[in-house]
Design an enzyme around this catalytic site. Structure first.
Site, PDB file in Angstrom:
ATOM      1  N   GLU A  91       0.829  -1.203   0.000  1.00  0.00           N
ATOM      2  CA  GLU A  91       0.000   0.000   0.000  1.00  0.00           C
ATOM      3  C   GLU A  91       0.865   1.255   0.000  1.00  0.00           C
ATOM      4  O   GLU A  91       0.598   2.211  -0.733  1.00  0.00           O
ATOM      5  CB  GLU A  91      -0.919  -0.013   1.222  1.00  0.00           C
ATOM      6  CG  GLU A  91      -1.799   1.223   1.358  1.00  0.00           C
ATOM      7  CD  GLU A  91      -2.529   1.262   2.693  1.00  0.00           C
ATOM      8  OE1 GLU A  91      -3.615   1.857   2.749  1.00  0.00           O
ATOM      9  OE2 GLU A  91      -1.993   0.704   3.668  1.00  0.00           O
ATOM     10  N   SER A 144      13.302 -10.712 -15.173  1.00  0.00           N
ATOM     11  CA  SER A 144      14.035 -11.837 -14.602  1.00  0.00           C
ATOM     12  C   SER A 144      15.384 -11.358 -14.063  1.00  0.00           C
ATOM     13  O   SER A 144      15.602 -10.149 -13.908  1.00  0.00           O
ATOM     14  CB  SER A 144      14.210 -12.940 -15.654  1.00  0.00           C
ATOM     15  OG  SER A 144      14.743 -14.113 -15.062  1.00  0.00           O
ATOM     16  N   LYS A 167      20.535 -14.327 -11.693  1.00  0.00           N
ATOM     17  CA  LYS A 167      20.590 -15.449 -10.751  1.00  0.00           C
ATOM     18  C   LYS A 167      19.807 -16.658 -11.248  1.00  0.00           C
ATOM     19  O   LYS A 167      19.867 -17.734 -10.648  1.00  0.00           O
ATOM     20  CB  LYS A 167      20.073 -14.998  -9.388  1.00  0.00           C
ATOM     21  CG  LYS A 167      20.968 -13.953  -8.725  1.00  0.00           C
ATOM     22  CD  LYS A 167      20.367 -13.435  -7.439  1.00  0.00           C
ATOM     23  CE  LYS A 167      21.308 -12.427  -6.771  1.00  0.00           C
ATOM     24  NZ  LYS A 167      21.566 -11.250  -7.619  1.00  0.00           N
ATOM     25  N   GLY A 181      21.337   0.789  -5.997  1.00  0.00           N
ATOM     26  CA  GLY A 181      20.388   1.640  -5.286  1.00  0.00           C
ATOM     27  C   GLY A 181      19.012   1.059  -5.118  1.00  0.00           C
ATOM     28  O   GLY A 181      18.152   1.691  -4.506  1.00  0.00           O
ATOM     29  N   SER A 182      18.739  -0.140  -5.657  1.00  0.00           N
ATOM     30  CA  SER A 182      17.410  -0.716  -5.488  1.00  0.00           C
ATOM     31  C   SER A 182      17.235  -1.207  -4.059  1.00  0.00           C
ATOM     32  O   SER A 182      18.203  -1.429  -3.331  1.00  0.00           O
ATOM     33  CB  SER A 182      17.196  -1.868  -6.469  1.00  0.00           C
ATOM     34  OG  SER A 182      18.082  -2.936  -6.169  1.00  0.00           O
ATOM     35  N   SER A 183      15.972  -1.376  -3.656  1.00  0.00           N
ATOM     36  CA  SER A 183      15.699  -1.817  -2.295  1.00  0.00           C
ATOM     37  C   SER A 183      16.311  -3.191  -2.069  1.00  0.00           C
ATOM     38  O   SER A 183      16.148  -4.106  -2.876  1.00  0.00           O
ATOM     39  CB  SER A 183      14.190  -1.867  -2.055  1.00  0.00           C
ATOM     40  OG  SER A 183      13.576  -2.758  -2.961  1.00  0.00           O
ATOM     41  N   VAL A 218      23.131  -3.884  -2.314  1.00  0.00           N
ATOM     42  CA  VAL A 218      24.287  -3.779  -1.433  1.00  0.00           C
ATOM     43  C   VAL A 218      24.676  -2.326  -1.141  1.00  0.00           C
ATOM     44  O   VAL A 218      25.166  -2.016  -0.049  1.00  0.00           O
ATOM     45  CB  VAL A 218      25.472  -4.556  -2.052  1.00  0.00           C
ATOM     46  CG1 VAL A 218      25.974  -3.860  -3.306  1.00  0.00           C
ATOM     47  CG2 VAL A 218      26.593  -4.732  -1.062  1.00  0.00           C
TER      48      VAL A 218
END
Length: 644
Positions: free
Chosen positions: A314, A405, A408, A449-451, A454
């Site tokens: 949300e 995708s 990994k 910088g993504s959630s 690292v």
């Protein structure tokens, strides 16, 4: 009636117009004077006086039409001088036309040729003199901070022009990577050395800030980054192209995550993408996440008429809604809380809005969390959720479906990677069943910088004073920026054919420990103040990631940075996959789940007690692959070696 008060700019424009008018009269007199060898006969003085109004009015009309009087003399440049020259030519033609039509007696026609030349010289000279006075060193340096520009003369020229409008900085020196340019000067700013002499030149000109004008991915950019961080010199970069086009463009900017890449950011086919999305309805799952939200931003920027945003979070949806409403008020945004594991909800949303393109970014992506206690959740969201999204896209008549995708998924050693590989296979299976929709998948590496990535973790650890935790001294990863990742997904939606898997040429992988060292330096600290500790590989974690499995080949695409992975092997039976996940219950045994997953994804080699001899061989393969030093971006520098 009350007269409007003149603003300071109006007064300046009026003063400049008066100066130009005075110089026009001077040029008119000089033209007659030169025509008659510095001694104008009395009868010709009368002719000059009578025709003066024609001259002034003609030039006033031509210069006024071209808005020459609106030029700011403080920043006069070649485009302004070309505009002035055109105005003078038009004024000269108009003057000559009127005088010849009036058939003024005794009028010397050579004056009509001399006068425009004199006008251009005088008006150009007064502008050049004013700018020279404004840029006098004694005036320019007052109140400005010294700055050193890094880049070739070609790159530095743009930076110096941009700095002219910034009152805070004064360029004092240039450091060029081109040896032949050392000793030369540009706009009175000398090239004092190479990039390797950054600290010495900064000390010489008393500068504490460096502006890097070189393009992203250039060697000197990374070298300057390391040297400036080691010498504790502040570092600025020129804005990116998209920032110049923003409503509030920035001037020079601070170093950002993109500057940590060892290559130039990928630029994709914006014109083709705009044609695909302009005026269309687009649906994005996982819209509140790092990749999903950037997808939404770029889709909105490309002119989508309606954007349907779907996410379980949300708060993520709320933050995205606030941002898009402000940035794109004319676009219709619709925000739905929805779990992709619920097909009925997805189907209802899709059939209500009939999107042209569906982007599926919803997934669980954290490797250790999905490895130990949440493996079944990774399968249900990443596999079943992808199946539901693909089927809903086909049911609502979408032309294209694009799944996000990961690298990994190649030779996976963890549940998360294996679940994404199985999701790719599921998408290929649906592609064979639903011919009306194009289904493609896109693989990319770690996103800066993504959630959960690292870099934010290292930043928080550095802010606390350390230690910075790295799992292994040899661990390496491919990196890309969030805008790059979103552009890659959009490009796949444009050029992909059903069943294809796209991969990005991401350059060379980067050592995580080197990334940690750079971030420590950029924070103004040393490794003695913020130590680095090694914690060991986490469950299911690889030393390195691949973009193509060993049994895969790839083929080129029209875009030089994109390739298509050609995979082999049988596709899964979707009914059997759903049946097993239903019968497995809420918490299946780990060994049982991994054994089943390995049967679905033969290249899956789980770490730990489930692994067989073949898995051990896979791990030896990992170690072998790490031997060649050329596969890893080693950010070597003598200053860096002191801390090792």
């Amino acid at each position: 009636m009350q007269l409007r008060r003149l603003s300071p700019f109006d007064r300046i424009n009026a003063l400049q117009a008066l100066v130009d008018a005075g110089l026009l009269l001077v040029a008119w007199a000089l033209a007659f004077w030169l025509r008659f060898n510095l001694d104008v006969p009395a009868e010709y003085r009368y002719v000059a006086l009578v025709t003066t109004p024609v001259c002034v009015l003609s030039y006033a009309l031509s210069l006024g039409v071209l808005r020459v009087h609106r030029q700011v003399w403080d920043f006069i440049g070649l485009p302004d001088l070309r505009q002035l020259a055109l105005g003078v030519v038009l004024g000269g033609v108009l003057t000559a036309t009127v005088i010849l039509m009036l058939r003024v007696p005794l009028f010397p026609r050579s004056v009509l040729l001399l006068h425009p030349v004199l006008v251009l010289v005088l008006l150009g000279a007064v502008r050049a003199a004013w700018r020279t006075l404004i840029e006098h060193p004694g005036r320019t340096h007052a109140g400005r901070k010294p700055l050193v520009v890094v880049g070739s003369l070609q790159d530095a020229s743009g930076a110096l022009r941009a700095l002219q409008g910034v009152a805070q900085w004064q360029a004092e020196a240039i450091l060029s990577p081109v040896a032949s340019e050392v000793g030369r000067a540009l706009q009175n700013v000398r090239v004092l050395g190479s990039v390797g002499e950054l600290k010495e030149v900064c000390d010489f000109v008393h500068a504490h800030t460096v502006l890097v004008a070189s393009p992203p991915g250039s060697p000197e950019r990374r070298e300057a980054l390391m040297l400036a961080a080691d010498a504790r010199i502040a570092m600025l970069h020129m804005p990116r192209a998209d920032q110049w086009l923003s409503p509030q463009p920035e001037g020079v900017r601070q170093v950002e995550l993109e500057d940590l890449l060892g290559r130039e950011p990928v630029q994709l086919d914006v014109a083709g993408l705009a044609e695909l999305f302009s005026g269309q309805t687009v649906l994005v799952t996982g819209a509140g996440g790092s990749i999903g939200s950037e997808l939404c931003r770029q889709i909105a920027r490309l002119g989508a008429r309606r954007l349907v945003c779907v996410d379980l979070s949300e708060f993520g949806l709320y933050a995205l809604e606030q941002e898009l409403q402000q940035a794109h008020p004319n676009m219709e945004g619709l925000y739905y809380t929805c779990n992709v594991r619920e097909y009925g909800r997805l189907h209802a949303i899709g059939c209500e809005h009939r999107p042209t393109v569906v982007f599926h970014a919803a997934a669980y992506k954290h490797v250790p969390l999905m490895e130990e206690h949440n493996a079944v959740e990774a399968l249900r969201t990443n596999v079943v959720g992808t199946l539901h999204a693909a089927r809903a896209a086909a049911a609502c008549g979408a032309r294209r479906f694009v799944m996000v995708s990961t690298d990994k998924a190649v030779n996976p050693t963890n549940v998360m990677g294996a679940s994404k590989r199985l999701a790719e296979l599921v998408v290929q299976t649906v592609a064979l069943q639903e011919r009306a929709t194009e289904f493609v998948s896109v693989r990319f590496g770690n996103v800066l910088g993504s959630s959960g990535s690292v870099v934010p973790l290292f930043t928080r650890q550095i802010a606390r004073g350390g230690p910075v935790t790295v799992t292994h001294p040899e661990i390496v990863r491919y990196f890309m920026t969030i805008p790059e990742a979103a552009q890659l997904v959009l490009q796949a939606g444009l050029m992909g054919r059903s069943g294809q898997i796209f991969v990005l040429d991401m350059g060379e992988p980067v050592k995580i420990v080197e990334l940690a060292r750079i971030l420590i330096r950029l924070s103004g600290k040393t490794e003695q103040e913020v130590p680095i500790t090694f914690t060991g590989l986490r469950p299911g974690e690889k030393l390195y990631e691949e973009l193509l499995a060993s049994d895969e080949t790839s083929e080129p695409t029209p875009h030089p940075k994109l390739r298509i992975a050609k995979t082999a092997g049988p596709l899964p039976e979707i009914a059997a996959v759903l049946r097993w996940l239903e019968e497995a219950g809420p918490q299946p045994a780990g060994e049982e789940l991994r054994g089943w997953l390995r049967r679905q994804v033969p290249e899956y080699a789980p770490a730990g007690p489930v692994a067989s001899g073949g898995d051990a061989g896979a791990r030896e393969h990992v170690a072998d692959q790490l031997q060649p030093d050329e596969r890893v971006v080693q950010l070597h520098h003598p200053l860096l070696e002191r801390h090792r």
